[in-house]
Design an enzyme around this catalytic site. Sequence first.
Site, PDB file in Angstrom:
ATOM      1  N   HIS A 191       8.524  12.362 -34.226  1.00 14.28           N
ATOM      2  CA  HIS A 191       9.100  12.023 -32.919  1.00 14.28           C
ATOM      3  C   HIS A 191       9.171  13.297 -32.084  1.00 14.28           C
ATOM      4  CE1 HIS A 191      12.765  11.677 -30.263  1.00 14.28           C
ATOM      5  NE2 HIS A 191      12.073  10.605 -29.869  1.00 14.28           N
TER       6      HIS A 191
ATOM      7  N   HIS B 120       9.654  17.307 -22.917  1.00 17.72           N
ATOM      8  CA  HIS B 120      10.633  16.229 -22.941  1.00 17.72           C
ATOM      9  C   HIS B 120      11.169  16.085 -21.527  1.00 17.72           C
ATOM     10  CE1 HIS B 120      14.265  14.253 -25.154  1.00 17.72           C
ATOM     11  NE2 HIS B 120      13.390  13.376 -24.708  1.00 17.72           N
TER      12      HIS B 120
END
Length: 590
Positions: free
Chosen positions: A123, A169
């Site tokens: 992830h 991110h």
Amino acid sequence: MGTYSMCGCFTRKFKLIEAAPPPDVKAAFDKYAEGGNQMTAEQLRKFLVEVQGQSRATVADAEEIALQVLQKRHHMAKFRRHALTLDDFYQYLFSADLNPPIDTKVHQDMTAPLSHYFIFTGHNSYLTGNQLSSDCSDVPIIKALKRGVRVVELDLWPNSTRDDVHVLHGRTLTTPVELIRCLQSIKEHAFSASEYPVIITLEDHLTPKLQAKVAQMVTQTFGKMLFCPESECLKEFPSPEDLKYRIIISTKPPKEYLEAQTNKDKQKEKDSDDDVWGKEPSELTADQEDDKTDSEASENNQDDEDTDASEPEMNSSRALGYKSLIAIHAGKPKGGLKKALKVEPDKVRRLSLSEQGLEKATMSYGTDVVRFTQKNFLRIYPKGTRFNSSNYKPQIGWTHGAQMIAFNMQGYGRSLWQMHGMFRANGGCGYVKKPDFLMNVDANGRVFDPRAKLPVKKRLRVRVYMGDGWNLDFKKTHFDTYSPPDFYTRVGIAGVAADERTKKTKTKEDNWKPVWDEEFIFPLTVPELALLRVEVHEYDMSEKDDFAGQTCLPVSELKQGIRTVPLFDRKGEKLNHSRLLMRFDFYMRL
């Protein structure tokens, strides 16, 4: 001899005593050596078959083991004899290289569709640390691939000038890394630990023009390594064997195509007000949350010169090139989770759920989830509040057949140790065949019900004999300033709720080479999904006990008999010398 200073006033000396072979080892040697001082190759073969469960062991196998032991212990190239003394036999059993607890080679059937396997999944694979402010880099991607991870996630965003693609991110303080660098590193290291396919999941926040640039980068970087399906939607996924040394792209199709598909039926479809998920953000499924992200990204892109309204035909052409690369389509659930879990006869896809979304789904639609994962991919990802890159218990996903349990590989902790343990199975290739019961459909069309109460299928007997090697891996005063360590071992099962339990040995005081010789029995209702957890700690009377090593091993892969169990540090890196001598035996349900 070890000398420890006591308050600077006087010293205590402790002799480092070599532990003798455990009684079981000596008894086995006496029995199979038939009372003699040496065990021949034929006698060793008999031991391998009857005690170690290696039914296919040959005399040649035994001779090779004896040769390696003798060369290792006596540092001589050639030996006339292929016989072992008691000490030789003991050293063989206590060697992680010669006597490991599980197979180190791929041995499962690799010709089933990809959806029939659990897959080692990362992830936010590009993050070096926490989810909010750490650097983005290709380094954690390389580390993950070298560990055997097969699914890499990349979040794609425009750079500040909107002429290139960064990986980061989004909407955090994480520093970006260029996409091309990540792609090149994936190409270079994808198959360093496993020959089976690498899946790249893309979280796309790009304009059509940048999507076209991504398509070009991906195509030029991977070339013939890239798997591009001939048809737009696959009816069944190919097998890992078919896709050796291939790169697979998984993401949502470009919005142009999705909108073209859904606009026709817009009037026919209506959002259900009595959707089981309700309207609260916390109740949304993962892909509904993704829809929200996509709409936000779309709003942010409305002022760009590359928006759909300004260049519809060109954008459609660009989207076609981008879409042709997508082998595993990520689906968007419409009309609630029940509909999202519908199995379509002529199309396979990927559905994503957060860890909370999975819990809610399994409470209401447990068997539907199992049925969906028999043919389609289910990816689970950590909840958004795990800012420190922690992880969650993977068992609920595995028991419902979810193939991609996405973990923060840069974190560490017991959940990640369990993930490492699961994927030590099947030679560490990153693909583990799902148990048959998760794939079966009975005569009445019913699938496995994870909530059903099951009988004990078998019992695992574990004996913890002894440990060694800490004095070589740690400084003399690492555990205790004034004396040698006081070690104890925890042994337990991680699996379905009915199987989970933990046992503990006694503490052995002032000993670098502790001998416990204790036995524990674990009844198992679902041994196929059970992991044996092992942790060694050093008892500290005044403070928190010190960590001294851990491992997790898939119970279904444990080798019978007396085995050496190597230990790992907190981050999952193998300790050079620290190990345990243990014994494993299985008993069928009585």
